[in-house]
Structure formats: C-alpha cells, structure tokens
Design a protein around this motif. Sequence first.
Motif, PDB file in Angstrom:
ATOM      1  N   GLY A 111      86.004 -41.384 -29.090  1.00 46.44           N
ATOM      2  CA  GLY A 111      86.199 -42.810 -28.869  1.00 46.44           C
ATOM      3  C   GLY A 111      85.107 -43.513 -28.089  1.00 46.44           C
ATOM      4  O   GLY A 111      85.267 -44.690 -27.740  1.00 46.44           O
ATOM      5  N   TRP A 112      83.972 -42.864 -27.832  1.00 48.17           N
ATOM      6  CA  TRP A 112      82.907 -43.462 -27.039  1.00 48.17           C
ATOM      7  C   TRP A 112      81.981 -44.320 -27.911  1.00 48.17           C
ATOM      8  O   TRP A 112      81.724 -43.996 -29.058  1.00 48.17           O
ATOM      9  N   TYR A 113      81.489 -45.407 -27.324  1.00 46.44           N
ATOM     10  CA  TYR A 113      80.475 -46.247 -27.967  1.00 46.44           C
ATOM     11  C   TYR A 113      79.370 -46.531 -26.954  1.00 46.44           C
ATOM     12  O   TYR A 113      79.537 -46.346 -25.744  1.00 46.44           O
ATOM     13  N   ARG A 114      78.210 -47.024 -27.442  1.00 51.22           N
ATOM     14  CA  ARG A 114      77.083 -47.277 -26.545  1.00 51.22           C
ATOM     15  C   ARG A 114      76.132 -48.285 -27.189  1.00 51.22           C
ATOM     16  O   ARG A 114      75.848 -48.213 -28.376  1.00 51.22           O
ATOM     17  N   PHE A 115      75.656 -49.239 -26.370  1.00 51.46           N
ATOM     18  CA  PHE A 115      74.630 -50.184 -26.792  1.00 51.46           C
ATOM     19  C   PHE A 115      73.529 -50.238 -25.732  1.00 51.46           C
ATOM     20  O   PHE A 115      73.815 -50.115 -24.532  1.00 51.46           O
ATOM     21  N   ARG A 116      72.293 -50.436 -26.175  1.00 53.02           N
ATOM     22  CA  ARG A 116      71.202 -50.761 -25.266  1.00 53.02           C
ATOM     23  C   ARG A 116      70.783 -52.197 -25.569  1.00 53.02           C
ATOM     24  O   ARG A 116      70.570 -52.560 -26.721  1.00 53.02           O
ATOM     25  N   THR A 117      70.668 -53.022 -24.525  1.00 55.28           N
ATOM     26  CA  THR A 117      70.421 -54.428 -24.757  1.00 55.28           C
ATOM     27  C   THR A 117      69.761 -55.077 -23.547  1.00 55.28           C
ATOM     28  O   THR A 117      69.279 -54.391 -22.641  1.00 55.28           O
ATOM     29  N   ILE A 118      69.732 -56.404 -23.553  1.00 53.51           N
ATOM     30  CA  ILE A 118      69.230 -57.215 -22.444  1.00 53.51           C
ATOM     31  C   ILE A 118      70.407 -57.929 -21.804  1.00 53.51           C
ATOM     32  O   ILE A 118      71.293 -58.427 -22.505  1.00 53.51           O
ATOM     33  N   LYS A 119      70.425 -57.990 -20.489  1.00 51.06           N
ATOM     34  CA  LYS A 119      71.502 -58.717 -19.819  1.00 51.06           C
ATOM     35  C   LYS A 119      71.397 -60.197 -20.172  1.00 51.06           C
ATOM     36  O   LYS A 119      70.356 -60.816 -19.957  1.00 51.06           O
ATOM     37  N   PRO A 120      72.454 -60.786 -20.744  1.00 47.03           N
ATOM     38  CA  PRO A 120      72.379 -62.197 -21.131  1.00 47.03           C
ATOM     39  C   PRO A 120      72.382 -63.116 -19.916  1.00 47.03           C
ATOM     40  O   PRO A 120      72.912 -62.772 -18.854  1.00 47.03           O
ATOM     41  N   GLY A 121      71.792 -64.291 -20.087  1.00 44.09           N
ATOM     42  CA  GLY A 121      71.787 -65.271 -19.020  1.00 44.09           C
ATOM     43  C   GLY A 121      73.010 -66.169 -19.085  1.00 44.09           C
ATOM     44  O   GLY A 121      73.618 -66.335 -20.148  1.00 44.09           O
ATOM     45  N   PRO A 122      73.400 -66.788 -17.966  1.00 40.72           N
ATOM     46  CA  PRO A 122      74.475 -67.790 -18.008  1.00 40.72           C
ATOM     47  C   PRO A 122      73.985 -69.050 -18.703  1.00 40.72           C
ATOM     48  O   PRO A 122      72.777 -69.250 -18.869  1.00 40.72           O
ATOM     49  N   TYR A 123      74.924 -69.889 -19.095  1.00 42.09           N
ATOM     50  CA  TYR A 123      74.525 -71.142 -19.742  1.00 42.09           C
ATOM     51  C   TYR A 123      75.557 -72.227 -19.434  1.00 42.09           C
ATOM     52  O   TYR A 123      76.725 -71.933 -19.139  1.00 42.09           O
ATOM     53  N   PRO A 124      75.154 -73.496 -19.494  1.00 37.97           N
ATOM     54  CA  PRO A 124      76.085 -74.584 -19.180  1.00 37.97           C
ATOM     55  C   PRO A 124      77.145 -74.738 -20.255  1.00 37.97           C
ATOM     56  O   PRO A 124      76.892 -74.493 -21.441  1.00 37.97           O
ATOM     57  N   TRP A 125      78.336 -75.139 -19.830  1.00 39.53           N
ATOM     58  CA  TRP A 125      79.468 -75.339 -20.720  1.00 39.53           C
ATOM     59  C   TRP A 125      79.737 -76.829 -20.813  1.00 39.53           C
ATOM     60  O   TRP A 125      80.059 -77.477 -19.803  1.00 39.53           O
ATOM     61  N   PRO A 126      79.591 -77.452 -21.980  1.00 42.49           N
ATOM     62  CA  PRO A 126      79.595 -78.909 -22.075  1.00 42.49           C
ATOM     63  C   PRO A 126      80.938 -79.583 -21.840  1.00 42.49           C
ATOM     64  O   PRO A 126      81.002 -80.808 -21.801  1.00 42.49           O
TER      65      PRO A 126
END
Length: 243
Positions: free
Chosen positions: A140-155
């Motif tokens: 049941g294990w999964y794994r991703f390598r990625t970039i930490k996403p940035g926050p963004y304004p919510w309209p």
Amino acid sequence: MQDDNKRYVERDRNWHPPAYAPGYKTTVARSPNQALVSLQRPSVSELSGPDFRALRMGPHDNDLLMNYREGQGQDALPIGERVIMFGRVVDQYGKPVPHTLVEMWQANAGGRYRHKKDAYLAPLDPNFGGVGRCLTDDDGWYRFRTIKPGPYPWPNGINTWRPAHIHVSVMGPSISTRLITQMYFEGDPLIPICPIVQTINDPDAVETMIGRLDMARSRPMDCLAYRFDLVVRGELQTYFENQ
C-alpha cells in the motif's frame, strides 16, 4: 464471510462542514439541491475494481523533477525546494490497499498552476508540469518526488491565502472508495488562517490532511520528506473539504 451491507463503515457526516457554504463560493454551484439518498445495499460496481495492475506507467510518472521539460537542455530542473511525498493507502480497517492508482497535482514553487485559467502573477516554470501518478506497492505504499508548492492568494477575500498544498486522488479498493483530498505541510502558519480550512469545525479532521516531516526518509543535502497516509472510506477516512 462478511455481509455486503457491513462491508463499509458508515461515514460520520458531522465530521465535515455543510456542503452549502456561501463563503466558499464554489459550493454554491456544487452543493446538492435535493435531499441525499442513502444506498442501503451497495451494488457490485460499487464494491469492485477497477484493477490498475495492467496500467502502463512512465519511468518518471511519479517524479515531477523529471517528467516535464520545456526549458533549455535535458539537465534543466524545476525551481524550488525539493521534497519527497510518501505514505500508505489503507482501507477503513487499516488493511493496505495494493496496486491502486494515486494521482497528484499542484502549483509550482511560486504558487501558480499550469492551467489556462490560473491568472496569478507568479511565472510558470518551464521545467515543471505539476502532475504525477503512481501505483501503490504490495503493502500500500506510494511515493512522489516533487517541488514544494508555494502559497497563493484566494480571490474570495481581500487578503486571504491558501497554504502550500498538494492535491491527491486515490481510488482505493473500489469505485465507491475514491477519495480526493489535499496534503498541507506540517508547521505552515497559513493553515489555521486559511478560509477553506476554517470551514472545518473539528481540529482532528484538519490533522488528517497534514503531511508530517519525516527526517528518517529525508535525503541529506537533497530534499526533505513528508509522510501523508490516506484512509479510504469509513469513520477514520482522510478528510476532504466540502464533501
């Protein structure tokens, strides 16, 4: 043999905010306008498949550092903090869910999605597509390598922001257990003041959506790791907003 009527633990709907929440504007169109119908006996289609074991996966489908290239040179990498996102998919009884499809999508390090309707002023990264997928292993294990996403304004508000987060879709053992949620990052100060998170009345529900820093799985001089386990269906399932 377990009776089909008892195969799934009933969901506790008090765990979730109301489907209709005008402050969260997208719920106005998405919320049901008729009473919910309780299905007492699940059908075969709800209790089975699909089987993803024959799905052909690319060599970098779960590596967002490598699976998108528009910039110059094959050695070009996305900009941002490198992270590993991993965890285990289990059912309502804690049993692992093997060979199920886990998909994810996210904004780039500047907080912008690669989507034609994203008008945030942050630039697109020519070497980051923001999507990935993988199958869970036998345990049941999964794994991703990625970039930490940035926050963004919510309209929806004057100065409201979404915390850094990664969207996740997991099918689970059957059609009826599909879960769409998102992982926040442990310690993010924007989590408690996020207007969407604030629709959740139970702090324990919020905790199910927070990825925990795991230094043992982090890679020295490379990237930090965050563990995010997913529980599909049942009273302990991973929460998702506006269910």
